[in-house]
Design an enzyme around this catalytic site. Structure first.
Site, PDB file in Angstrom:
ATOM      1  N   GLY A  89       0.822  -1.207   0.000  1.00 35.47           N
ATOM      2  CA  GLY A  89       0.000   0.000   0.000  1.00 35.47           C
ATOM      3  C   GLY A  89       0.852   1.251   0.000  1.00 35.47           C
ATOM      4  O   GLY A  89       0.503   2.258  -0.624  1.00 35.47           O
ATOM      5  N   THR A  90       1.963   1.199   0.718  1.00 36.24           N
ATOM      6  CA  THR A  90       2.873   2.344   0.751  1.00 36.24           C
ATOM      7  C   THR A  90       3.390   2.661  -0.643  1.00 36.24           C
ATOM      8  O   THR A  90       3.428   3.824  -1.064  1.00 36.24           O
ATOM      9  CB  THR A  90       4.051   2.058   1.703  1.00 36.24           C
ATOM     10  OG1 THR A  90       3.547   1.948   3.038  1.00 36.24           O
ATOM     11  CG2 THR A  90       5.082   3.180   1.662  1.00 36.24           C
TER      12      THR A  90
ATOM     13  N   GLN B 118      -7.891   1.615   5.173  1.00 31.66           N
ATOM     14  CA  GLN B 118      -8.684   1.126   6.308  1.00 31.66           C
ATOM     15  C   GLN B 118     -10.132   0.822   5.949  1.00 31.66           C
ATOM     16  O   GLN B 118     -10.888   0.373   6.818  1.00 31.66           O
ATOM     17  CB  GLN B 118      -8.622   2.133   7.463  1.00 31.66           C
ATOM     18  CG  GLN B 118      -7.257   2.249   8.112  1.00 31.66           C
ATOM     19  CD  GLN B 118      -6.772   0.935   8.722  1.00 31.66           C
ATOM     20  OE1 GLN B 118      -7.574   0.051   9.057  1.00 31.66           O
ATOM     21  NE2 GLN B 118      -5.458   0.796   8.882  1.00 31.66           N
TER      22      GLN B 118
ATOM     23  N   HIS C 159      -2.966  -6.676   2.856  1.00 31.42           N
ATOM     24  CA  HIS C 159      -2.937  -7.310   4.178  1.00 31.42           C
ATOM     25  C   HIS C 159      -3.862  -6.617   5.174  1.00 31.42           C
ATOM     26  O   HIS C 159      -4.103  -7.138   6.261  1.00 31.42           O
ATOM     27  CB  HIS C 159      -1.501  -7.399   4.709  1.00 31.42           C
ATOM     28  CG  HIS C 159      -0.893  -6.093   5.111  1.00 31.42           C
ATOM     29  ND1 HIS C 159      -0.935  -5.627   6.398  1.00 31.42           N
ATOM     30  CD2 HIS C 159      -0.230  -5.168   4.401  1.00 31.42           C
ATOM     31  CE1 HIS C 159      -0.309  -4.457   6.462  1.00 31.42           C
ATOM     32  NE2 HIS C 159       0.123  -4.158   5.264  1.00 31.42           N
TER      33      HIS C 159
ATOM     34  N   CYS D 199       1.856   4.111  12.803  1.00 30.90           N
ATOM     35  CA  CYS D 199       2.830   4.240  11.730  1.00 30.90           C
ATOM     36  C   CYS D 199       4.144   4.826  12.214  1.00 30.90           C
ATOM     37  O   CYS D 199       5.117   4.848  11.482  1.00 30.90           O
ATOM     38  CB  CYS D 199       2.259   5.083  10.604  1.00 30.90           C
ATOM     39  SG  CYS D 199       1.717   6.708  11.113  1.00 30.90           S
TER      40      CYS D 199
END
Length: 378
Positions: A69-70, A178, A197, A321
């Protein structure tokens, strides 16, 4: 062990496990080649892309698989900024974005760009009118807004902000990490990023959607994979499993959300009753179903998480984070709430009422013990 850290990562969904095991045998070859095994891998990859597109309501050629995702956020942001460099160099973000967005914004600043940060209310919700004013300024190249906050669960006014971006002619990148698999997508976004994930797929798969007509230019050296958007060999089995999990979670969402929302409501109500000097943060209504964060005065968050671990609970702090840096959460700071001694409970698929009840039973004793050891008498 009761696992209550789904906002960090969900356990692998059973349907993802099943798909992964099957695809390991059928999809291991290079999908860019022309022999039989490679064509089977290509078919699996194409089908996964089509299924993901169908689930998200977009076109298959708008879907790109990334390695996280990053990476989806970084490539999405930098590619959109690069493509609109002649329009301007201003990037607009909210103050409570994930560190992946804020770190990319810092890189944009180091490259000579400008970043405008829009603040949030005490519940963590961005001011839609302030956001609209920010994106309407000349020279704005891109705006970024999450669908929901990863630390406190507050939903953001994405549809309102997207409409303001449309009027200003500014593309909007939405971090949906999210909410993908849990809640319907909002309307009006231009680019979207997510992480497998987080919805029960395997780690190592992200998704980047770039709507047709949105200008985007790769910020990376040219590579033939994923239509030139993401370099490197595609992990076909993991991608197949990720899409299987996404579809499964969307099918289960209504029932899972109803149960999780009620359990979180119970935590939000009972924790202040059971533990003195506690602040439950985030919007109590406009929130994702599965996340709740509270802060305990006179308690070190790390100490409480350690004691909860000993008591059989896998839970993280709100500053997910940046937890490894031991810095106060930028999200809680932006909200103007207590930044230390915070605990984030995030319920995974199938979380039980028994686990929540046991958590509420042990929490007061642990908090009281930590405070007493620190010399704070209740």
């Amino acid at each position: 062990m009761a696992y209550l850290d789904a906002a960090s990562t969900e356990p692998l969904h059973p349907r993802a496990r099943e798909a992964l095991l099957a695809a390991l045998d059928a999809g291991w070859a290079d999908p860019a080649r022309l022999y039989g095994e490679a064509r089977r891998a290509r078919l699996l990859l194409d089908q996964a892309r089509a299924d993901a597109a169908d689930a998200l309501g977009v076109r298959p050629d708008e879907v790109t698989f990334t390695t996280s995702g990053t990476q989806a956020i970084q490539i999405g942001m930098l590619g959109a900024l690069a493509a609109r460099r002649r329009v301007g160099r201003t990037l607009v973000v909210s103050a409570v974005e994930h560190s992946a967005v804020l770190h990319t914004a810092q890189a944009h600043e180091r490259d000579g760009g400008e970043v405008r940060i829009v603040g949030v209310s005490r519940t963590g919700r961005v001011d839609a009118e302030a956001f609209a004013e920010a994106v309407s300024a000349p020279g704005t190249a891109l705006a970024c807004l999450q669908t929901a906050n990863h630390e406190v669960g507050t939903l953001q006014p994405v549809a309102q902000v997207a409409e303001a971006c449309r009027r200003a002619g500014v593309p909007l990148l939405v971090d949906a990490a999210q909410t993908l698999g849990r809640l319907p997508l909002p309307e009006g976004w231009s680019l979207l990023a997510g992480s497998a994930h987080k919805w029960g797929g395997p780690a190592g798969v992200g998704i980047l959607v770039i709507r047709k007509g949105v200008r985007w230019r790769s910020p990376l050296p040219e590579d033939e994979r994923e239509r030139g958007r993401v370099p490197g060999f595609e992990n076909v089995p993991a991608i197949v499993a990720a899409v299987a999990a996404l579809r499964a979670r969307m099918e289960e969402a209504e029932e899972e959300n109803r149960r999780a929302f009620a359990l979180v409501d119970r935590i939000r109500a009972r924790v202040p009753e059971l533990v003195p000097d506690v602040e439950v943060v985030g919007d109590p209504v406009e929130r994702v179903p599965h996340i709740v964060t509270f802060s305990c005065l006179y308690v070190a968050g790390e100490a409480l998480l350690t004691e909860l671990d000993k008591a059989g609970f896998a839970i993280s702090s709100g500053s997910s984070c940046t937890a490894s840096t031991l810095r106060p959460s930028h999200v809680l700071e932006a909200m103007g709430v207590l930044t230390h001694g915070n605990v984030r409970v995030s319920l995974p698929r199938g979380a039980s009422a028994e686990d929540v009840d046991r958590f509420l039973e042990v929490l007061p004793t642990l908090v009281r013990r930590i405070r007493e050891e620190a010399g704070v008498m209740s």
